[in-house]
Write a protein that holds these residues in place. Structure first.
Motif, short mmCIF file in Angstrom:
data_model
loop_
_atom_site.label_atom_id
_atom_site.label_comp_id
_atom_site.label_asym_id
_atom_site.label_seq_id
_atom_site.Cartn_x
_atom_site.Cartn_y
_atom_site.Cartn_z
N GLU A 127 -93.42 -85.79 7.44
CA GLU A 127 -93.65 -86.90 8.36
C GLU A 127 -93.18 -86.52 9.75
O GLU A 127 -92.45 -85.53 9.94
CB GLU A 127 -92.89 -88.15 7.89
CG GLU A 127 -91.38 -87.95 7.87
CD GLU A 127 -90.62 -89.15 7.36
OE1 GLU A 127 -91.26 -90.21 7.14
OE2 GLU A 127 -89.39 -89.05 7.17
N ILE A 212 -95.47 -94.51 16.31
CA ILE A 212 -96.54 -94.03 15.44
C ILE A 212 -95.89 -93.18 14.36
O ILE A 212 -95.30 -92.14 14.65
CB ILE A 212 -97.58 -93.21 16.22
CG1 ILE A 212 -98.19 -94.04 17.35
CG2 ILE A 212 -98.69 -92.72 15.29
CD1 ILE A 212 -99.10 -93.24 18.28
N ILE A 214 -96.44 -90.87 11.26
CA ILE A 214 -97.48 -90.05 10.66
C ILE A 214 -96.94 -89.43 9.38
O ILE A 214 -95.94 -88.71 9.41
CB ILE A 214 -97.94 -88.94 11.63
CG1 ILE A 214 -98.29 -89.53 13.00
CG2 ILE A 214 -99.12 -88.18 11.06
CD1 ILE A 214 -98.45 -88.51 14.08
N VAL A 356 -105.37 -88.88 7.89
CA VAL A 356 -104.02 -88.87 8.45
C VAL A 356 -104.06 -88.72 9.98
O VAL A 356 -103.63 -89.61 10.71
CB VAL A 356 -103.16 -87.76 7.82
CG1 VAL A 356 -101.78 -87.71 8.46
CG2 VAL A 356 -103.03 -87.99 6.32
N TYR A 359 -106.77 -91.29 11.62
CA TYR A 359 -106.48 -92.70 11.34
C TYR A 359 -105.11 -93.12 11.86
O TYR A 359 -104.96 -94.19 12.45
CB TYR A 359 -106.57 -92.97 9.83
CG TYR A 359 -106.52 -94.43 9.49
CD1 TYR A 359 -107.65 -95.22 9.53
CD2 TYR A 359 -105.31 -95.03 9.15
CE1 TYR A 359 -107.60 -96.57 9.24
CE2 TYR A 359 -105.24 -96.38 8.86
CZ TYR A 359 -106.40 -97.15 8.90
OH TYR A 359 -106.33 -98.49 8.62
N GLN A 360 -104.11 -92.28 11.64
CA GLN A 360 -102.75 -92.68 12.00
C GLN A 360 -102.38 -92.33 13.43
O GLN A 360 -101.72 -93.11 14.12
CB GLN A 360 -101.75 -92.03 11.05
CG GLN A 360 -101.89 -92.48 9.61
CD GLN A 360 -100.87 -91.82 8.69
OE1 GLN A 360 -99.90 -91.22 9.14
NE2 GLN A 360 -101.09 -91.92 7.39
#
Length: 498
Positions: A127, A212, A214, A356, A359-360
């Motif tokens: 992450e 954000i 991820i 991922v 979209y993220q």
């Protein structure tokens, strides 16, 4: 424990699935029933630390990280706005391109470099966090917004507590009563950075709208990410130890050229007067009773390379990276097998790009950037507040992958376009470019070529149309058997014989 024993006993009575039995083969198989969040809370920091150590010290691990990040991002996953007005779209794309150079709050790279760093962190730590930093007008940015990257260690895994009302903090993330993410409680300084004079252990609450997060979740309900190295750390580290042992054994064996055995001296502990040095072609005379032997060191034989190959295949499977990208070894495997492996790898990468990264990360940055661009007056988009969703519509175009033989791929793509199986716009988009921009560039080039009397088109391409010529050119002579009246729509007359 009582419930587990009861289930085991019931399973042994009922039977049906060998995988659930406790017979001889599976007697030592004790699988944890804990949720992934519990496992990450207990082991996540250790796994991440070991993954980072391997990426710094192990060549295979470093190669895997670079291969993953380079394929996921390449030159960048770039936006193509769907705004219908061509002029406004072009202005918007130019503004975005100018802002990408200012996107990184640290000033070390551009937005596409931030994408690559984010892909590396997700592979290494599972992450990464990006904090959206709103800037002041006096900062003189194209759009007053930047991105600050925060590693996973900045959000403490052990921060868990209930909040007044129905809210709670779980693994550093604050949730409201219905499970929505409200805020993130970041440490003010990295827990492992001793050069930062900030207060150790102090946290700051950052609203979720400014963060954000991820990650690529592997289980339902997962809150934090887990490193891609989790399934490969043991084999990578032990293979590294094995290689070190082999190198040390070879080095030690190479230090001994020969041993000289002499009759027992009068004083056993007296050192030899001088060591015997051997040179090429040298004739050595020995004293009576002396004998020379060479050491018989054990050799790894023919098992070393096959063992390494199989172990590296397992490591590559655990990391999701093909053997060739993991090791840099291009000698093994034929073209067909290599291509099959690359097709599978690129499908995995494509899935990660869209589920991922796009979209993220990309969608969140684009949405916030568009809002800031309009609010700051950097661009004028009439009706933005009324129809915001339509203005935010955007396609994200990853970098196209090239094959070993691009000529054949290009020929196949041309055939697909001519057969109507795909459009030019689709083919251009797959290459990571905006079709409208490419068409404008081609039109501008054709116009310039015509003005200069040049033509760099592929032979046979009908780009100028029937009867058109470049500026300053005379029409070509007509073939025999036709005349000027043919251009008026009449049937051409065959040439007269004789």
């Amino acid at each position: 424990m009582v419930l587990d024993a009861f289930r085991a006993r019931l399973g042994s009575i009922i039977g049906g699935f060998d995988a659930a039995q406790s017979h001889r083969r599976l007697r030592g198989f004790r699988a944890s029933r804990a949720h992934v969040n519990t496992l990450i809370a207990a082991s996540g920091e250790t796994i991440t630390a070991r993954a980072r150590w391997l990426a710094r010290n192990n060549g295979y691990a470093a190669n895997a990280v670079d291969a993953f990040a380079n394929h996921v991002v390449g030159d960048g996953i770039k936006p193509s706005s769907r705004i219908a007005d061509a002029t406004r779209k072009e202005d918007l794309q130019k503004l975005w391109l100018a802002w990408t150079d200012e996107a990184d709050a640290e000033g070390l790279t551009d937005f596409y470099g931030v994408q690559r760093r984010a892909a590396r962190e997700v592979f290494l730590a599972g992450e990464v966090f990006l904090r959206i930093r709103t800037r002041r007008p006096e900062d003189r940015l194209t759009v007053p917004m930047q991105l600050q990257m925060l590693p996973s260690e900045m959000l403490p895994l052990d921060l868990n507590r209930a909040l007044p009302g129905a809210g709670s903090i779980r693994q550093g993330i604050e949730f409201d009563g219905i499970g929505r993410r409200v805020a993130y409680h970041f440490l003010r300084r990295h827990p492992g950075d001793s050069t930062d004079p900030g207060l150790s252990g102090e946290t700051v609450r950052v609203p979720a709208s400014e963060v954000i997060h991820i990650l690529d979740p592997v289980e339902a309900g997962q809150l934090r990410g887990v490193s891609r190295f989790a399934a490969a750390i043991v084999k990578l580290f032990t293979l590294d130890l094995y290689d070190d042992a082999e190198l040390e054994r070879k080095k030690t064996a190479a230090m001994f050229a020969m041993f000289i055995t002499s009759p027992a001296p009068e004083t056993a502990l007296d050192p030899a007067e001088e060591d015997l040095e051997v040179e090429p072609g040298q004739v050595v005379r020995l004293d009576p009773g002396e004998d020379v032997t060479t050491p018989a060191t054990p050799d790894s034989g023919s098992t070393y390379e096959p063992f390494q190959y199989r172990t590296l295949l397992q490591i590559g499977a655990a990391l999701g990276v093909p053997y060739g990208y993991l090791t840099g070894d291009t000698a093994r495997g034929n073209f067909s097998n290599t291509r099959i492996a690359l097709v599978d790898f690129r499908r995995r990468i494509s899935a990660f790009q869209h589920s991922v990264m796009v979209y993220q990360l990309c969608r969140a940055v684009w949405t916030r950037w568009m809002d800031m661009a309009v609010l700051s007056g950097a661009i004028d988009l009439p009706g933005y507040a009324r129809d915001r969703r339509a203005h935010l519509a955007c396609d994200w175009l990853p970098t196209r992958w090239d094959w070993i033989d691009p000529a054949k791929d290009a020929a196949a793509e041309i055939l697909q376009i001519e057969a109507g199986l795909k459009s030019r716009s689709q083919a251009i988009s797959e290459r990571g470019y905006d079709a409208e921009q490419v068409d404008r560039e081609i039109a501008a080039e054709r116009k310039r070529e015509a003005e200069l009397g040049l033509d760099f088109r592929r032979p046979g391409s009908p780009a100028k149309g029937v009867g058109q010529t470049a500026a300053g050119e005379e029409p070509a002579d007509r073939p025999e058997g036709t005349d000027a009246e043919d251009d008026e729509g009449r049937e051409p007359r065959p040439a007269e014989e004789g």
